[in-house]
Structure formats: C-alpha cells, structure tokens
Scaffold this active site. Structure first.
Site, short mmCIF file in Angstrom:
data_model
loop_
_atom_site.label_atom_id
_atom_site.label_comp_id
_atom_site.label_asym_id
_atom_site.label_seq_id
_atom_site.Cartn_x
_atom_site.Cartn_y
_atom_site.Cartn_z
N HIS A 43 -1.95 6.37 11.80
CA HIS A 43 -1.93 7.56 10.58
C HIS A 43 -2.95 6.88 9.76
O HIS A 43 -3.28 5.67 9.57
CB HIS A 43 -0.51 7.42 9.93
CG HIS A 43 -0.15 6.52 9.32
ND1 HIS A 43 0.69 5.38 9.97
CD2 HIS A 43 -0.24 5.98 7.97
CE1 HIS A 43 0.99 4.28 9.07
NE2 HIS A 43 0.40 4.69 7.80
N ASP A 103 -3.19 7.18 5.45
CA ASP A 103 -2.13 7.39 4.21
C ASP A 103 -2.37 8.86 3.52
O ASP A 103 -3.66 9.09 3.06
CB ASP A 103 -2.29 6.17 3.42
CG ASP A 103 -1.80 5.06 3.88
OD1 ASP A 103 -0.76 5.12 4.72
OD2 ASP A 103 -2.10 3.86 3.57
N HIS A 120 -4.37 3.28 10.57
CA HIS A 120 -3.67 2.03 10.94
C HIS A 120 -2.31 2.15 11.59
O HIS A 120 -1.74 3.46 11.55
CB HIS A 120 -3.47 1.15 9.61
CG HIS A 120 -2.83 1.89 8.47
ND1 HIS A 120 -3.34 2.77 7.65
CD2 HIS A 120 -1.42 1.84 8.16
CE1 HIS A 120 -2.47 3.08 6.85
NE2 HIS A 120 -1.28 2.70 7.03
N ARG A 162 3.43 -3.09 -1.04
CA ARG A 162 2.14 -2.20 -0.99
C ARG A 162 2.02 -1.52 -2.19
O ARG A 162 2.83 -1.04 -3.11
CB ARG A 162 2.61 -1.18 0.15
CG ARG A 162 1.09 -0.54 0.48
CD ARG A 162 1.30 0.63 1.45
NE ARG A 162 1.54 1.71 1.06
CZ ARG A 162 1.72 3.15 1.74
NH1 ARG A 162 1.38 2.91 2.73
NH2 ARG A 162 1.85 4.12 1.14
C1 SIN Z 1 1.76 1.13 6.07
O1 SIN Z 1 1.68 1.91 6.97
O2 SIN Z 1 1.13 0.92 4.93
C2 SIN Z 1 2.54 0.01 6.79
C3 SIN Z 1 1.50 -1.15 7.34
C4 SIN Z 1 2.28 -2.33 8.05
O3 SIN Z 1 3.50 -2.29 7.66
O4 SIN Z 1 1.58 -3.17 8.43
#
Ligand code: SIN
Length: 283
Positions: free
Chosen positions: A98, A100, A255, A270
């Site tokens: 995805h 974000d 990612h 995050r």
């Molecule tokens: C995310 O999608 O922000 C999480 C990435 C992760 O947990 O490595």
C-alpha cells in the site's frame, strides 16, 4: 554531505550513518537529508534513541506533521501512533502492499517509523519505487495511463488494514464505518511536487477502479500494474533492528510489512507528514 550514505538497492533505499537524531539537526544537515530522501525515496538510520517528541521534531524537518485517521495516538504524544503486534496476534498492521492514505484529498507525503522492538527474525518491510515502475513501462501503456484518474477507498481490504487492536490502542474518533465514506480520486500518474519526477499513483490495498471504468473492467489492468510496481527489481527489503528510524516518501513509493513472525512481538512508533493534493504528470 555531513553523513555517510550507503545505497541499498538500485531502485531505492539508503542507509545513513554518522548522525544522531536525538538532537536537533543543523540546517545544512537537515537539507542534505531532505535531498537524500528525494533521491533514494526511503532512508534508514540505525541505533537511534528517540523520544516521541524528538521523532515528531525529526518528521517536521520534512513538512507539517499530521495525524493518521484510523488509530488513536499514544498517551505521550498526540501525533505518534504505536504499531504493535503481540505474540498472540496473527494479523499485522498494513499487511498488504500500500501507499498511505490515498483515499484522502491530500494523502500523506511520508512517514517516520521508529522500531522499539523487533522479532529475532522476520517482520522485514519491503518498499517499492513507483517512479521506477512508471519509467519502465512501455511508451504505449504510458500514453494510455497518463490521462487516467483512479478511485481509492479506505474500505478496500479493510479487514487486512484495520488498526484496532494492532496499533495497541482503540480506534480513533473515526470508527470503522467512516472508512466507507473515505474515498478520493487522483491522477494515475502523479508529478512529484519537489523533483518533478513522474510516478504511478496506485495502491494495491486501496485502488478500486479507474474513473469512468467499472471494477471488472479495471481489474485486469490494475492487477498487471500492481505486479509491475512490486516486481523485485523495483524494491528494497529492509531487515529491522531495534532503534532503527525509517523515513519514506509516500508520493513515489509503496510499502509492505511482512507478517512472518507469529509468536514474537514487534513494536514501532509512527509519525505522519502531511501532503498535498496529487498533481497529474505532464504528457
Ligand atoms: C506501515 O504500513 O506504516 C507499517 C510499516 C511496518 O510496520 O513496517
């Protein structure tokens, strides 16, 4: 450059060393990191010790800090969410390729992730360069895609993306029902606001269809593009260690956090950087 930079893969990614992010950065260093991020799209800094406030301050080097609509912030800071998978849990947060928040009118420009606890093995994250993916399509397909826009929905794949209880907290004020209403239409090929580089702007987790096309009509081409975007030569895979900080440019990457570490704990903080409305790439 006031630090050492080691590229990790031809498509994207670099590890930066020689910087302590627990102190404010001087202007020259901050500018050099911003340039490195534009060039490499995702950067990693190992062995850092960050308070939530310092993580937010580091993120502010790249733009205004925002919030994420589907997770409650941690008690210590309103702009930090915890991404936690406990040993007894089986699903992981965001466990599908995805970008974000493409379902927002102004999707995030990037995020800063800080690893607090990582599994002994597993729990790697893979990033893909959607700029390289665009550049490696045929002229014919590029001409077809340039005028198109796509519909992105927060509700698509919500079962795999849901955050409660995987973020370690309750859902934010916006309940799951609100996901249904969160939809946006953006150009399929976006122009990066800082570099001018074109990139495919589709998110396997969220993109529903091309504007003016049915879902059935869109699916074969979307499937092809999702596979192309995430082909190995467009990616970098990162093995986390506790204390690593990652920052990615959400305008030209996807990612995918792997979910291969059941029985072990993984915990990160995050912070989200606000973005702008995506602009179409010029023909
Ligand atoms: C995310 O999608 O922000 C999480 C990435 C992760 O947990 O490595």
């Amino acid at each position: 450059m006031p630090f050492a930079l080691a590229p990790l893969a031809p498509a994207l990614g670099a590890e930066i060393s020689g910087i302590d992010l627990s102190h404010p950065l001087d202007d020259a260093t901050a500018a050099a990191i911003r340039r490195a991020l534009l060039d490499r799209q995702v950067l990693f800094f190992r062995d850092q010790v960050l308070t939530p406030a310092r993580q937010v301050a580091f993120a502010a080097t790249f733009g205004p800090v925002g919030t994420y609509p589907f997770a409650a912030p941690i008690a210590e800071h309103p702009q930090v969410i915890a991404i936690v998978k406990e040993p007894h849990q089986t699903a992981n947060f965001g466990g599908i390729w995805h970008s974000d928040t493409p379902y927002l009118e102004r999707p995030s420009a990037g995020s800063v992730l800080y690893a607090l606890e990582v599994p002994e093995t597993g729990g790697d994250t893979i990033w893909a360069s959607t700029a390289r993916a665009w550049e490696t399509l045929s002229e014919g397909l590029r001409a077809t895609l340039l005028p198109l826009r796509a519909v992105h929905s927060a509700a698509r794949n919500k079962a795999r993306l849901r955050t409660d209880p995987l973020t370690g907290g309750a859902m934010h004020g916006l309940a799951e029902d609100a996901m249904e209403a969160m939809e946006a239409i953006h150009p399929v090929v976006r122009r990066h606001p800082e570099t001018g580089r074109a990139a495919l702007y589709l998110s396997p987790a969220h993109t529903v269809r091309f504007e003016g096309w049915s879902e059935a009509e869109s699916a074969p081409l979307l499937d092809y593009l999702f596979r192309h975007m995430t082909a190995e030569e467009n990616t970098v895979r990162f093995r986390w260690t506790a204390g690593t900080v990652a920052i990615w440019d959400n305008r030209c990457t996807l990612h995918y956090p792997l979910n291969d570490y059941h029985g072990q704990r993984r915990a990160l903080h995050r912070v989200t950087i606000e973005g702008e409305r995506p602009k179409p790439a010029a023909p």
